[in-house]
Design an enzyme around this catalytic site. Sequence first.
Site, PDB file in Angstrom:
ATOM      1  N   HIS A 883       0.856  -1.182   0.000  1.00 28.26           N
ATOM      2  CA  HIS A 883       0.000   0.000   0.000  1.00 28.26           C
ATOM      3  C   HIS A 883       0.898   1.241   0.000  1.00 28.26           C
ATOM      4  O   HIS A 883       1.592   1.496   0.981  1.00 28.26           O
ATOM      5  CB  HIS A 883      -0.915   0.011   1.220  1.00 28.26           C
ATOM      6  N   GLU A 886       1.322   3.777   2.984  1.00 23.85           N
ATOM      7  CA  GLU A 886       1.847   3.306   4.271  1.00 23.85           C
ATOM      8  C   GLU A 886       3.374   3.372   4.253  1.00 23.85           C
ATOM      9  O   GLU A 886       4.077   2.363   4.281  1.00 23.85           O
ATOM     10  CB  GLU A 886       1.331   1.890   4.544  1.00 23.85           C
ATOM     11  N   HIS A 980       3.176  -3.391   7.045  1.00 25.78           N
ATOM     12  CA  HIS A 980       2.111  -2.447   6.705  1.00 25.78           C
ATOM     13  C   HIS A 980       2.120  -1.269   7.668  1.00 25.78           C
ATOM     14  O   HIS A 980       2.811  -1.290   8.692  1.00 25.78           O
ATOM     15  CB  HIS A 980       0.735  -3.134   6.790  1.00 25.78           C
ATOM     16  N   GLU A1065       1.782  -4.457  11.505  1.00 20.06           N
ATOM     17  CA  GLU A1065       1.199  -3.129  11.344  1.00 20.06           C
ATOM     18  C   GLU A1065       1.926  -2.133  12.237  1.00 20.06           C
ATOM     19  O   GLU A1065       2.051  -2.351  13.447  1.00 20.06           O
ATOM     20  CB  GLU A1065      -0.284  -3.145  11.726  1.00 20.06           C
TER      21      GLU A1065
END
Length: 1189
Positions: A883, A886, A980, A1065
Site C-alpha cells: 500500500h 503506508e 504495513h 502493522e
Amino acid sequence: MSKLKVVSEKSITNNSRIVGLLAQLEKINTESTESDTARYVTAKILHLVQSQEKTRKEMTAKGSTGMEVLLSTLENTKDLQTTLNILSILVELVSAGGGRRASFLVAKGGSQLLLQLLVNTSKDSAPNEELMVHIHSVLAKIGPKDKKFGVKARINGTLNITLNLVKQNLQNHRLVLPCLQLLRVYSANSVNSVSLGKNGVVELMFKIIGPFSKKNSGLMKVALDTLAALLKSKTNARRAVDRGYVQVLLTIYVDWHRHDNRHRNMLIRKGILQSLKSVTNIKLGRKAFIDANGMKILYNTSQECLAVRTLDPLVNTSSLIMRKCFPKNRLPLPTIKSSFHFQLPVIPVTGPVAQLYSLPPEVDDVVDESDDNDDIDLEAENETENEDDLDQNLKNYDLISKEPKPLVFEGKVRGPIVVPTAGEEASGNSANLRKGVTVKEGLSPKGDESDKKRPFMDLAKEGIKDNDRTLQQQLGDQNRTVSSVHGLNNDIVKALDRITLQNIPSQTASGFTAGMKKDYSLPLTVVSCTKACPHMATCGNVLFEGRTVQLGKLCCTGVETEDDEEDTESTSSVEQASVEVSDGTTLHDSDLYIEIVKNTKSVPEYSEVAYPDYFGHIPPPFKEPILERPYGVQRTKIAQDIERLIHQNDIIDRVVYDLDNPNYTIPEEGDTLKFNSKFESGNLRKVIQIRKNEYDLILNSDINSNHYHQWFYFEVSGMRPGVAYRFNIINCEKSNSQFNYGMQPLMYSVQEALNARPWWTRVGTDICYYKNHFSRSSVAAGGQKGKSYYTITFTINFPHKDDVCYFAYHYPYTYSTLQMHLQKLESAHNPQQIYFRKDVLCETLSGNSCPLVTITAMPESNYYEHICQFRNRPYVFLSARVHPGETNASWVMKGTLEYLMSNNPTAQSLRECYIFKIVPMLNPDGVINGNHRCSLSGEDLNRQWQSPNPDLHPTIYHAKGLLQYLAAVKRLPLVYCDYHGHSRKKNVFMYGCSIKETVWHTSDNATSCDVVEDAGYKTLPKILSHIAPAFCMSSCSFVVEKSKESTARVVVWREIGVQRSYTMESTLCGCDQGKYKGLQIGTRELEEMGAKFCVGLLRLKRLTSPLEYNMPSSLLDLENDLIESSCKVTSPTTYVLDEDEPRFLEEVDYSAESNDELDVELAENVGDYEPSAQEEVLSDSESSRTYLP
C-alpha cells in the site's frame, strides 16, 4: 447467597404489618367483601409506602406477591377511592425506584391492565380528573420499559383518549402534564406518531408552547420533548413544515435565548433545538430552515453562548443542526477519477475498475441525484475500514480453501500511456511540467520561450560578485566530501527558485557560466551567503544526457557527514541524531538519487525532485509528544465553515493550483501561497483559496480509481512568518482518523535544512477530522448513497519568510530512495562475509523494476559441510509497501535491511541462521505516482493474492510464484511477514493466522476446544513484545476474517502452508504504552522496529532449535518465562474490531457524524456537560462496529 435469601425472607415474614395488610387485601379480593375495608387497607398500605423506603423495597422484592395483589384488587374493585389509593401506591413505587421497579410492574402485566382501566374510565360521562392524572402518571413511567407498549396502546384505543383529554383541558395544567408525558411515550412508536399527527397533535403542541414565560415552564418542557418525538415521523415533520412551524420554532428559540439571561431554562431551549433537529431530518425541513434564515439565527445565538461553558449542549445541538442543513456541495472537480490516466493492458470484466471504464464519458461522477434523497437522511454512516485491520464479516467463515474464480478479461488491448495534463501546463508556472519532457530525449539546445521566464532566481544586485565567487568555490570543490552541515543565516533563502537540470540557451545563463566547466552548463540557483562556506557539496553538477530533472530549492550545504578533526565545531546534534548504520556508512547520496530518478518512470512523467528526497532526512534530536487538543477546537472549525454560507462575500474562492486545468493562473500577490505536487510520490490535485490565509486542498484519487484519498505530499512556498494559515483537506473518505487522537502532519522546511536541521517534523495545531458538506456520489462510495466526505484541518505557522516547505501524511519514502539505499548497501557490504544479491522480481505495469533482495552469510569455506549448511538454511520471506500510502512500512523495512547488512555480531548470527528473501516494495508504481492504496490497475494488490493476474498484478503474481516454488522444492519459509502501516490504531502489532482462534471468535459454542493446533504462531509476536518498545501484544489478532482471505498473510498461510504468516502493522500516529508512551512515532523508532524484528527472528531460531545452540534448558525456560510474563494478554487474542481509541470527552463536538444522535434526556444538573455530550452522538467507529455474539 443462600444466607442472603434467608435474611430477606425473614425480613418479609417478620414485618407483619405490610404482610398482614397485603394478606388482608388478598382475602378481600377472594371474598368480595364490602369496599370500605378495601379502602381502609389500601389507604394503610399507601401510608406505609409513602413513609418507608423499606416497604417500597419489600413490595417489589423478588418473590414478593405484593404487586400481584395490588393489580388484582385494581382490576376487580369498583370503588373509586380504592382505585385511587392503589394508583397512588403504584406512582410511589415507580417514581422512587427507577427503571427496575417500572420493569417489575410491566412484568406483572401492569401496562395492559392500566391501559384497559384508562379505556374503561374514559367511557364515563364525566371521567374523574384525579383518576386520569394517576393513570397517565403511572403509564408514562412504565411505558418506556414495555417494548410492546406502543402496540398495546394502539390496540386498546388509548391514543385518542389521551389526545382528546389534552384538547379539552388545555388550561388544566395538572391534567395536561401527565397526558403530554404519555403522548411522548406513545410517539416512540412511528405508527402511533403518524396516527396522532393525523388527529392534530402537532398543531395541538404549538398551542401549548410559546414565547418566553416564567409560568408553566415544566409543561413547556414536556410539550417540547413530545413535539421532538413526534417530529421524528417524516409525515409529522412535513405537516409542521407545511404549517410554517419551522419559522415559529426559530422565533420562539430566539425569544427564549434573549430573555433567559440567567440560563435557568436551558432545558426548554434545548427542547426547541431538539424539535428543530427532528424536523430538519427531512429535505423540506432543511429547506424551510434555510429559508427562515435559520443558519444565521443559530450561528449567532450559539456564538453568544460560547462564553458560558454550561451552555455547551445548546452550542453543540445548534452545530449539529447547522451541519445537517448546510447545503450539500459537489467537489469542485470535473471528475472524481484521477487526474492522471494510465491505459491498462487488459480491462477486467467485473469489479470497480471495469465499472470505471464502462461509465459513459458524459456521466457526472462527482455528484448524483441520490445525494440528498430523503430515504437516506437518517441512515447511519456504516464505513467499512479499508485497512488490513477492521473486519465486519467474521460470521460463517469458511476455513476450507475455495477454488478461486478466474479473472476474465476482454481482449488484450495494449495502448500507449496517455497523460492528458502532462506537458500542457501554462508556460509561466515555476512548478510546471515542461512540454516534451521524455525519458529518452533531451530538450532542444535552443529551448522554449517558457524556459527563459524562470530558469533561476533573480539575484539582488548587491553582492552579485560575491555570489559568483561562492559558486566558483562550490564548483571547484566538487570532488571534496563535505565534512559537516553548516548553519546559515535565516535570510539565506530570500528568493529561491528551482534548479533545472537541463541544457538551456547560453544567453539565459549569462553571468553565471563563467566559473563553470563547459560540461556543467547548468542554470544553478545561486544562494547569497553572508560568509563563505569552507566545504561545499556539488548539488547535482552532472550533465543529464536524456531525461530532464528539476530539483527543489537549492541547498549549498553537504549531504554526507564524516568525522573530521578540523571541524569540531560542526559535529552537532545532527550527527548524533542520525540513525547509525553499524558499518558507519550513510545511505543517502544526493547525486546518486538524481541518477536513479532519471530512470524512474511515472505516469505524469515527473521532471522535478522534491527537496526532502534530494537532501534526505535524519530524525530530529528531540521527542515529539502526541498532541493534546484544546477543548472545542472542532466546533470552532465547523463554525468557521458555516460562516462560508452566512458571510459569502468574505469568501475569495480562487483556484491557486489545479492539475486538471493546465491554464490556471498562478497568483502574483505576495501574500498568496503557491503549491506544487509534481514530483515523485506527490499527491495534491487542487487548491482553492477560501479566505486570505485559509485554503481548501483536494487530493488526487489513485490512478484508475475514483477514491482512496488519504496520502498527501506537496510543496508550499510564498509564506510569511507569524501568520496562522489554515489548510483543509476536504475529500477524505474514512469515517475517523488518528488526526482526531493527537497525530500531526509532517513538514520539511528547506530553510531549516540549510540551517543544519534536515528533518521532517510533526507540525500543526487545531487539528481535527470531521464530516463536511461535500457530497460523495454513489459512484465514489461503492454504490452507497448519501455519503459525505471528511475534512482534515490543521493550522500552521511558518517559521521563515519565503521558505519552501513540504507537507506529508507520513514520512515520505520514494521508490528512488529505495533503489538508492539498495545500491548503497550493496556497494558498502563485505562480500567475504555477507552474501547480498539484488535481482529484479519482475517489471511493473509502467516498466519499473521490482527489486528482490537475497541476504545471508557467506559459507565459512568451500568444504562440503559448509556449503550444505549454506544451502539448507531455512528461508525467511519479507515484503513491504504493498500500500503506497503506508510509508512507515518502508522505514521499518529500511531498519531491517540495514540491520541485516550490518557488522553487528548478532546480525552475523542471524545471517548464518537464515536466507532472507525480501521484496521491499511490492507496489513501486503506486509509490511513484502518489497513490494511497492501489497499483496502476486501480486495485488493492493485497486483495489479489488468491488469483493474481500476470498482466495486471505482476509483482503479486511473481512473489506468490516464488513462494510456491520454495514450497514445491520443500524449502517452505519458516516466517513470512508483510510490513504495513495502520491509520486508526497506535503502537506496532501483528495479525497472524489461527484456525482455533478464528473458530473461537465466530462460533456460538465451544467447538474450538476440539481444534488441535500448534501455538507456535504466537511465539514471534510474544518475543517482539518483550524486546521491541513500540510493539504491543494486546493489539495483536490471530483471527482469519472472511474479507481478508485474498491477503498475503492468509494466502501464504492457507495455500503455501507457512504457519508463521503475519502482517506487521506500524502506527502512523504513536504509542500509548511502553517506552514511547505518549510520543508520536518517528523514523528512528520505525527503523528500530525493523531491527528488533531481526533480533526476534534470532530468538525464534533459538527457541525452535535449542539443540543447535547448546543452550542450557534452564536458560531456555527462563527466556520463555520472560516472554510469557511480558505479554499480559487476558484472552487468546484481541478482536480486531475492538475500539481503536477511547471515546472523546466532547464526542458531540468531535463526531464525524451529524445525524446519528441518541435521544438522551439532558440531566437536570448541567454544570458538567461532558457526560451528556458522550451520550449525544455515537462515534463512527461505534456506529459501524459489528459485535460478536
